[in-house]
Scaffold this active site. Sequence first.
Site, PDB file in Angstrom:
ATOM      1  N   ASP A   1     -33.664 -44.857   4.767  1.00 41.70           N
ATOM      2  CA  ASP A   1     -33.880 -46.084   4.002  1.00 41.70           C
ATOM      3  C   ASP A   1     -35.293 -46.184   3.429  1.00 41.70           C
ATOM      4  O   ASP A   1     -35.497 -46.687   2.328  1.00 41.70           O
ATOM      5  CB  ASP A   1     -33.592 -47.313   4.881  1.00 41.70           C
TER       6      ASP A   1
ATOM      7  N   LYS B   1     -30.625 -43.012  11.953  1.00 41.71           N
ATOM      8  CA  LYS B   1     -30.817 -44.039  10.913  1.00 41.71           C
ATOM      9  C   LYS B   1     -32.170 -44.714  11.091  1.00 41.71           C
ATOM     10  O   LYS B   1     -32.872 -45.000  10.131  1.00 41.71           O
ATOM     11  CB  LYS B   1     -29.688 -45.071  10.978  1.00 41.71           C
TER      12      LYS B   1
ATOM     13  N   SER C   1     -30.431 -62.673   3.308  1.00 41.33           N
ATOM     14  CA  SER C   1     -31.770 -63.245   3.144  1.00 41.33           C
ATOM     15  C   SER C   1     -32.699 -62.282   2.401  1.00 41.33           C
ATOM     16  O   SER C   1     -33.752 -62.675   1.915  1.00 41.33           O
ATOM     17  CB  SER C   1     -32.365 -63.586   4.505  1.00 41.33           C
ATOM     18  N   GLN C   2     -32.285 -61.008   2.288  1.00 42.83           N
ATOM     19  CA  GLN C   2     -33.116 -60.045   1.552  1.00 42.83           C
ATOM     20  C   GLN C   2     -33.284 -60.448   0.091  1.00 42.83           C
ATOM     21  O   GLN C   2     -34.284 -60.125  -0.541  1.00 42.83           O
ATOM     22  CB  GLN C   2     -32.491 -58.650   1.623  1.00 42.83           C
TER      23      GLN C   2
ATOM     24  N   HIS D   1     -25.998 -46.835  14.936  1.00 40.98           N
ATOM     25  CA  HIS D   1     -27.100 -46.401  15.813  1.00 40.98           C
ATOM     26  C   HIS D   1     -27.307 -47.325  16.998  1.00 40.98           C
ATOM     27  O   HIS D   1     -27.629 -46.893  18.101  1.00 40.98           O
ATOM     28  CB  HIS D   1     -28.383 -46.266  14.996  1.00 40.98           C
TER      29      HIS D   1
ATOM     30  N   GLN E   1     -21.977 -55.839   9.544  1.00 39.00           N
ATOM     31  CA  GLN E   1     -23.105 -54.911   9.483  1.00 39.00           C
ATOM     32  C   GLN E   1     -22.609 -53.455   9.511  1.00 39.00           C
ATOM     33  O   GLN E   1     -21.549 -53.191   8.970  1.00 39.00           O
ATOM     34  CB  GLN E   1     -24.098 -55.249  10.582  1.00 39.00           C
ATOM     35  N   GLU E   2     -23.341 -52.538  10.123  1.00 40.45           N
ATOM     36  CA  GLU E   2     -22.949 -51.121  10.087  1.00 40.45           C
ATOM     37  C   GLU E   2     -21.469 -50.933  10.371  1.00 40.45           C
ATOM     38  O   GLU E   2     -20.807 -50.052   9.849  1.00 40.45           O
ATOM     39  CB  GLU E   2     -23.775 -50.322  11.095  1.00 40.45           C
TER      40      GLU E   2
ATOM     41  N   ARG F   1     -21.541 -54.359  -1.371  1.00 42.33           N
ATOM     42  CA  ARG F   1     -22.445 -55.304  -0.703  1.00 42.33           C
ATOM     43  C   ARG F   1     -22.966 -56.362  -1.689  1.00 42.33           C
ATOM     44  O   ARG F   1     -23.120 -56.095  -2.878  1.00 42.33           O
ATOM     45  CB  ARG F   1     -23.581 -54.543  -0.013  1.00 42.33           C
TER      46      ARG F   1
ATOM     47  N   LYS G   1     -38.558 -50.760  10.214  1.00 46.15           N
ATOM     48  CA  LYS G   1     -38.009 -50.429   8.896  1.00 46.15           C
ATOM     49  C   LYS G   1     -38.225 -51.595   7.933  1.00 46.15           C
ATOM     50  O   LYS G   1     -38.684 -51.411   6.809  1.00 46.15           O
ATOM     51  CB  LYS G   1     -36.510 -50.146   9.021  1.00 46.15           C
ATOM     52  N   SER G   2     -37.925 -52.795   8.402  1.00 49.23           N
ATOM     53  CA  SER G   2     -38.048 -53.965   7.541  1.00 49.23           C
ATOM     54  C   SER G   2     -39.470 -54.129   7.054  1.00 49.23           C
ATOM     55  O   SER G   2     -39.715 -54.484   5.898  1.00 49.23           O
ATOM     56  CB  SER G   2     -37.653 -55.221   8.305  1.00 49.23           C
TER      57      SER G   2
ATOM     58  N   ARG H   1     -19.552 -55.258  14.580  1.00 51.10           N
ATOM     59  CA  ARG H   1     -20.241 -54.992  15.847  1.00 51.10           C
ATOM     60  C   ARG H   1     -19.613 -55.718  17.035  1.00 51.10           C
ATOM     61  O   ARG H   1     -19.629 -55.197  18.154  1.00 51.10           O
ATOM     62  CB  ARG H   1     -21.731 -55.355  15.726  1.00 51.10           C
TER      63      ARG H   1
END
Length: 672
Positions: free
Chosen positions: A51, A438, A173-174, A406, A354-355, A126, A24-25, A358
């Site tokens: 996404d 996802k 970091s995105q 997921h 995250q989702e 976010r 995905k990235s 975790r």
Amino acid sequence: MTSEISVRPFGGPCRAGVLTPGSKSLTNRAMVLAALKPRITTLTGVLLSRDTEIMADCLVKLGYSVNVNAEEKSIKIVGRYGGIPNDYAELNVGNAGTAARFIVALAALRMGGEYVFDSDEAMYRRPMAGLLSALKEQGAEFEFLGAENHFPFRMKTWGLKGGEIKVDAGESSQMLSALLMVAPFADEKSKVALSGETVSRPFVDMTLGIMKDFGFSAEPDGNAYDVAHYDAAARRGDALEKPAQYAIEPDATAASYFAMLPALAGGVCELENFAGCKLQGDVAFVSTLEGIGLVKTERVENNLLVFAADNPVFPEKLELDFNDISDTFLTLAAASALLPFKTTITGIAHTRRQETDRIAAMAAELKKVCAEVSETEDSISITPYTRDELAKKIRGEVSISTYEDHRIAMSFAVLGCADLRGDGSPWIKIENPHCTSKTWKEFFEVLGCAKSSSERMRIVGVDGGAAVGKSSVSKECSRILDYMHVDTGSHYRTLTYGLLEGGISDVDTEAVEKHLGGLKIGTELVGNTARMTVCGALVDDAEIRTERINSKVAQVAAMPAVRAFLKSYQRSMADFAKEKGFAGLIMEGRDIGSVIFPNADVLIFLDADEETRAARRAKEGISDSIKKRDEIDKNRKTAPLVMAERAVRIDTSHMTKGEVVAKTVSLIVESK
Ligand code: CDP
């Protein structure tokens, strides 16, 4: 789809080949970079999920031509050389972090543009501030329609000035990746400098790597990155012409589940196209498993075979820092329930945001199957029960909650593949399994296929001349796959032994036929090898591998009466294997592909140059007339040594045994 799925444990070892979906990235980065190039680029092997659909959709709204081919898993994008076609667009980035950061930065390149951004509500919370402040300094103007520095907002754009671009990317970091990708098109040459905390390197390295693939350059310089200006000079550079096609690497995080499988279910899993992955930090998960001693790997062309370790020696407890490969921590954590040591995973504090949280989620679920689970802000420790204790503790099935995450679903599904009670009964149930869509809609299907492969008896023939390594390779492959092994050479050797002991010469056809007529042959299973018995007894293996037998066996094997005698016996081995519950049979010899099983599922012909073969025999300390035997075997009238048309030739002269085994296993796994 049901809201619960029972995981059916593997009945035998894993024998699967798996191609994970595109990363995905990388898919989302490649879309942005392709849009920036001055040419048409077709991305292949892409991930098509929510996404990436959002990213494609935003590009279309910005005026790009984007063609998604779902069947071929490709996306064709007409690049506009840093230009943004539409000066006005209303964009929705959903809850896609990459789209949120990358599309905002991309749109900011437009001189005189106006863009209205919205998102899912979850995205309103976010972090965006670091990126938006950097863009503001570069000339963009914002009007926030909700909370300051968050979605939704209106952005007016005047291009990027370039020079020093400061960004606080500590929260994601995105934001740094987004600026690095658009910086080549700022007015001036840029240096993107981190002003806040350091960021997770693997994802930034991924951005730098894929930028390079697309002909852009950004070099780290301390806490900053020097980004080459993509001006006319760069455009003239040869980098410009490639890539017109760009292959997205298969997802390395998704591969972690199938790398874990052999450690829990035994056997082997072939990760297709995985060996060529160079951009994703999570590829290191496999070497981490190898480091622990849970698996062994071998590369076959572009694929990586992951084998269950043979007789592993484990530490009493294990502590590992997963900061650089944190998306895969769940894979190891779930498996820890069945590993024979205490596992502590550190460096994962950020996964609490995250989702779902975790660490907390994994701790809650692992408590259902482990003796003790504890957590700190940035770590989780898991003390398992012994396998027997666990088998006794669990009645029926344990239901695992998945928190719309997921990775929790996929990690526990892999744990459930282990045959805890040894009777194939399910013991793990996954709630809301659809959450895997996802990143991998077909996950449970792929996992199911990896299993059901054992239902049809498969036959593999391994032929080749003397001392090419047929036996050692066939035996090892049989062990790994839990197939039955038959060495037909030993049949000819056993008969030769009997004739010699009875004082019968091979030229006396009548006497030979009479001798054979009086023989009662049967089969005895020794480990995975089915050995031929004569009159109820096994002839000692050492007795049939002497110089005396070596020098005589080829003449005996050339006799039509001998071949006729053994043919139906050798064919009956398929039924014997089935009767004994094996999922497959590997039979080695000279005529398996040409006479015994010409319709075998896989036919392999091993070969090696003369020097190598002689050296191998010398190493075994056996005197053997290899050349003479080969000559007789090749030139005899009945069933001469030939390579069957369908057979795959493997020249083993310059290969290690491990490499030949991996290549053979790969052919077997792929032949399904
Ligand atoms: O020593 P190596 O492993 O190369 O030979 P082997 O597989 O033990 O076979 C010994 C001999 O049996 C060969 O040289 C052949 O003459 C004969 N053989 C055959 O004719 N057909 C087979 N399917 C297997 C072996």
